[in-house]
Design a protein around this motif. Sequence first.
Motif, PDB file in Angstrom:
ATOM      1  N   VAL A 186    -103.509 -40.254 -21.842  1.00 39.48           N
ATOM      2  CA  VAL A 186    -103.631 -41.679 -21.500  1.00 39.48           C
ATOM      3  C   VAL A 186    -102.525 -42.480 -22.189  1.00 39.48           C
ATOM      4  O   VAL A 186    -102.016 -43.453 -21.621  1.00 39.48           O
ATOM      5  CB  VAL A 186    -105.028 -42.202 -21.868  1.00 39.48           C
ATOM      6  N   LYS A 187    -102.132 -42.084 -23.372  1.00 39.43           N
ATOM      7  CA  LYS A 187    -101.021 -42.772 -24.032  1.00 39.43           C
ATOM      8  C   LYS A 187     -99.736 -42.632 -23.228  1.00 39.43           C
ATOM      9  O   LYS A 187     -98.937 -43.571 -23.136  1.00 39.43           O
ATOM     10  CB  LYS A 187    -100.835 -42.245 -25.455  1.00 39.43           C
ATOM     11  N   GLU A 210     -97.558 -45.295 -24.458  1.00 37.92           N
ATOM     12  CA  GLU A 210     -96.401 -44.450 -24.781  1.00 37.92           C
ATOM     13  C   GLU A 210     -95.744 -43.943 -23.506  1.00 37.92           C
ATOM     14  O   GLU A 210     -95.234 -42.826 -23.458  1.00 37.92           O
ATOM     15  CB  GLU A 210     -96.841 -43.272 -25.666  1.00 37.92           C
ATOM     16  N   ARG A 211     -95.722 -44.776 -22.485  1.00 38.52           N
ATOM     17  CA  ARG A 211     -95.208 -44.333 -21.184  1.00 38.52           C
ATOM     18  C   ARG A 211     -93.724 -43.967 -21.228  1.00 38.52           C
ATOM     19  O   ARG A 211     -93.249 -43.224 -20.371  1.00 38.52           O
ATOM     20  CB  ARG A 211     -95.451 -45.424 -20.130  1.00 38.52           C
ATOM     21  N   ASN A 212     -93.015 -44.492 -22.208  1.00 34.96           N
ATOM     22  CA  ASN A 212     -91.586 -44.212 -22.297  1.00 34.96           C
ATOM     23  C   ASN A 212     -91.243 -43.156 -23.350  1.00 34.96           C
ATOM     24  O   ASN A 212     -90.061 -42.925 -23.629  1.00 34.96           O
ATOM     25  CB  ASN A 212     -90.824 -45.500 -22.615  1.00 34.96           C
ATOM     26  N   SER A 213     -92.263 -42.518 -23.906  1.00 35.95           N
ATOM     27  CA  SER A 213     -92.036 -41.547 -24.973  1.00 35.95           C
ATOM     28  C   SER A 213     -91.957 -40.127 -24.405  1.00 35.95           C
ATOM     29  O   SER A 213     -92.951 -39.588 -23.912  1.00 35.95           O
ATOM     30  CB  SER A 213     -93.157 -41.636 -26.018  1.00 35.95           C
ATOM     31  N   ARG A 214     -90.789 -39.526 -24.506  1.00 32.70           N
ATOM     32  CA  ARG A 214     -90.638 -38.140 -24.064  1.00 32.70           C
ATOM     33  C   ARG A 214     -91.406 -37.183 -24.971  1.00 32.70           C
ATOM     34  O   ARG A 214     -91.931 -36.171 -24.507  1.00 32.70           O
ATOM     35  CB  ARG A 214     -89.157 -37.770 -24.036  1.00 32.70           C
ATOM     36  N   ALA A 215     -91.460 -37.518 -26.252  1.00 29.51           N
ATOM     37  CA  ALA A 215     -92.182 -36.658 -27.190  1.00 29.51           C
ATOM     38  C   ALA A 215     -93.662 -36.593 -26.830  1.00 29.51           C
ATOM     39  O   ALA A 215     -94.266 -35.504 -26.861  1.00 29.51           O
ATOM     40  CB  ALA A 215     -92.000 -37.178 -28.616  1.00 29.51           C
ATOM     41  N   TYR A 216     -94.252 -37.724 -26.488  1.00 28.79           N
ATOM     42  CA  TYR A 216     -95.659 -37.723 -26.101  1.00 28.79           C
ATOM     43  C   TYR A 216     -95.861 -36.931 -24.816  1.00 28.79           C
ATOM     44  O   TYR A 216     -96.847 -36.201 -24.669  1.00 28.79           O
ATOM     45  CB  TYR A 216     -96.159 -39.155 -25.926  1.00 28.79           C
ATOM     46  N   ALA A 236     -98.565 -33.420 -16.154  1.00 31.32           N
ATOM     47  CA  ALA A 236     -97.147 -33.186 -15.899  1.00 31.32           C
ATOM     48  C   ALA A 236     -96.582 -34.120 -14.840  1.00 31.32           C
ATOM     49  O   ALA A 236     -95.419 -34.538 -14.929  1.00 31.32           O
ATOM     50  CB  ALA A 236     -96.934 -31.738 -15.467  1.00 31.32           C
ATOM     51  N   ALA A 237     -97.396 -34.480 -13.836  1.00 31.98           N
ATOM     52  CA  ALA A 237     -96.862 -35.185 -12.671  1.00 31.98           C
ATOM     53  C   ALA A 237     -97.029 -36.702 -12.714  1.00 31.98           C
ATOM     54  O   ALA A 237     -96.194 -37.425 -12.146  1.00 31.98           O
ATOM     55  CB  ALA A 237     -97.519 -34.648 -11.398  1.00 31.98           C
ATOM     56  N   LEU A 238     -98.054 -37.214 -13.360  1.00 26.54           N
ATOM     57  CA  LEU A 238     -98.347 -38.639 -13.240  1.00 26.54           C
ATOM     58  C   LEU A 238     -97.597 -39.552 -14.199  1.00 26.54           C
ATOM     59  O   LEU A 238     -97.278 -40.684 -13.822  1.00 26.54           O
ATOM     60  CB  LEU A 238     -99.860 -38.865 -13.377  1.00 26.54           C
ATOM     61  N   PRO A 239     -97.330 -39.145 -15.433  1.00 27.26           N
ATOM     62  CA  PRO A 239     -96.563 -40.056 -16.306  1.00 27.26           C
ATOM     63  C   PRO A 239     -95.223 -40.437 -15.684  1.00 27.26           C
ATOM     64  O   PRO A 239     -94.530 -39.608 -15.097  1.00 27.26           O
ATOM     65  CB  PRO A 239     -96.367 -39.239 -17.584  1.00 27.26           C
ATOM     66  N   ARG A 268     -94.979 -42.688 -13.259  1.00 26.88           N
ATOM     67  CA  ARG A 268     -95.197 -43.187 -11.900  1.00 26.88           C
ATOM     68  C   ARG A 268     -95.716 -44.619 -11.866  1.00 26.88           C
ATOM     69  O   ARG A 268     -96.104 -45.118 -10.813  1.00 26.88           O
ATOM     70  CB  ARG A 268     -96.150 -42.269 -11.135  1.00 26.88           C
ATOM     71  N   ALA A 269     -95.787 -45.261 -13.008  1.00 26.82           N
ATOM     72  CA  ALA A 269     -96.141 -46.680 -13.097  1.00 26.82           C
ATOM     73  C   ALA A 269     -97.507 -46.991 -12.487  1.00 26.82           C
ATOM     74  O   ALA A 269     -97.692 -48.012 -11.819  1.00 26.82           O
ATOM     75  CB  ALA A 269     -95.057 -47.540 -12.432  1.00 26.82           C
ATOM     76  N   LEU A 270     -98.452 -46.107 -12.710  1.00 25.04           N
ATOM     77  CA  LEU A 270     -99.807 -46.386 -12.262  1.00 25.04           C
ATOM     78  C   LEU A 270    -100.431 -47.459 -13.141  1.00 25.04           C
ATOM     79  O   LEU A 270    -100.225 -47.482 -14.354  1.00 25.04           O
ATOM     80  CB  LEU A 270    -100.659 -45.118 -12.317  1.00 25.04           C
ATOM     81  N   LYS A 271    -101.202 -48.341 -12.552  1.00 25.45           N
ATOM     82  CA  LYS A 271    -101.859 -49.391 -13.307  1.00 25.45           C
ATOM     83  C   LYS A 271    -103.098 -48.822 -14.004  1.00 25.45           C
ATOM     84  O   LYS A 271    -103.673 -47.816 -13.555  1.00 25.45           O
ATOM     85  CB  LYS A 271    -102.248 -50.543 -12.390  1.00 25.45           C
ATOM     86  N   PRO A 272    -103.534 -49.445 -15.110  1.00 27.12           N
ATOM     87  CA  PRO A 272    -104.682 -48.925 -15.859  1.00 27.12           C
ATOM     88  C   PRO A 272    -105.928 -48.660 -15.013  1.00 27.12           C
ATOM     89  O   PRO A 272    -106.595 -47.636 -15.236  1.00 27.12           O
ATOM     90  CB  PRO A 272    -104.927 -50.011 -16.920  1.00 27.12           C
ATOM     91  N   PRO A 273    -106.307 -49.531 -14.036  1.00 20.88           N
ATOM     92  CA  PRO A 273    -107.485 -49.187 -13.223  1.00 20.88           C
ATOM     93  C   PRO A 273    -107.327 -47.864 -12.474  1.00 20.88           C
ATOM     94  O   PRO A 273    -108.290 -47.102 -12.336  1.00 20.88           O
ATOM     95  CB  PRO A 273    -107.604 -50.369 -12.255  1.00 20.88           C
TER      96      PRO A 273
END
Length: 251
Positions: free
Chosen positions: A172-173, A178-184, A218-221, A223-228
């Motif tokens: 979820v982070k 942490e959407r821009n963190s490659r390490a996460y 692997a696939a969703l980070p 993709r700019a999905l909104k929290p809902p």
Amino acid sequence: MPRRSGSTWLPDQHGAWAMLAVPFLAGTLLAPRPGWAHAALFASWLLAYAAVFHGQQWLRLRRVARRRPDAAARHVRPALVLGAACAALGTPLAVAHPWLPLAAAAAAPFLAVNTWYAWRGRERALANGLAAVVPACGMLLVAAGLGGMPAASAWRPALACLLYFAGTVPYVKTMIRERNSRAYRRGSVGYHAAAVAAAAFLSPWTAIPFAAYLARAAALPGRALKPPAVGAIEIACSAALLVTLAAAFSG
């Protein structure tokens, strides 16, 4: 627009509800003798969570919002009322099943960790989220034991719950904070890959949803999905876990 006063009693940690419900419901479904005690224990469990949430918010706001005493004070009444309701429901259960207080005591170290992070205003810390997962998944053992299922039979579904919900913390982070963190992202994908192997060890059936969890990690980070939308996907994943546990470990 100000929120209605009643809405302030309901904790706003929406992602926690599946973690509170799925392990308990799985333990209840797997138990040979589910009964009304499970309903009372489930209500006590939810009330305890809500009471602790308000208590921790009171601690946090007392420290970080000293110029606004009303911000902390609004959590006092919910904490006391919900805590009293939990005690009223839980005391007869503890008398009838004296091992339940021991199970509650086992959760105390994790509660202490969560309380410390709340007091420091660091509730979003990775370690705090992982600490919260452990007692929540332990409720599968409690619910199963209340219905007559021995711990030797319940540990595998409990561990499957732990594998899934622990994985949701970094995943979820990667979708929000942490959407821009490659390490996460790398850490999340690596964890989920290992979780597939561990799930297959527990039962070949549990490897199926865990493979799907790996694919979404692997696939969703990115993709700019909104929290809902992220929440809706996790609800579906939690439901899949519950169905799988009930099918794979029943009987």
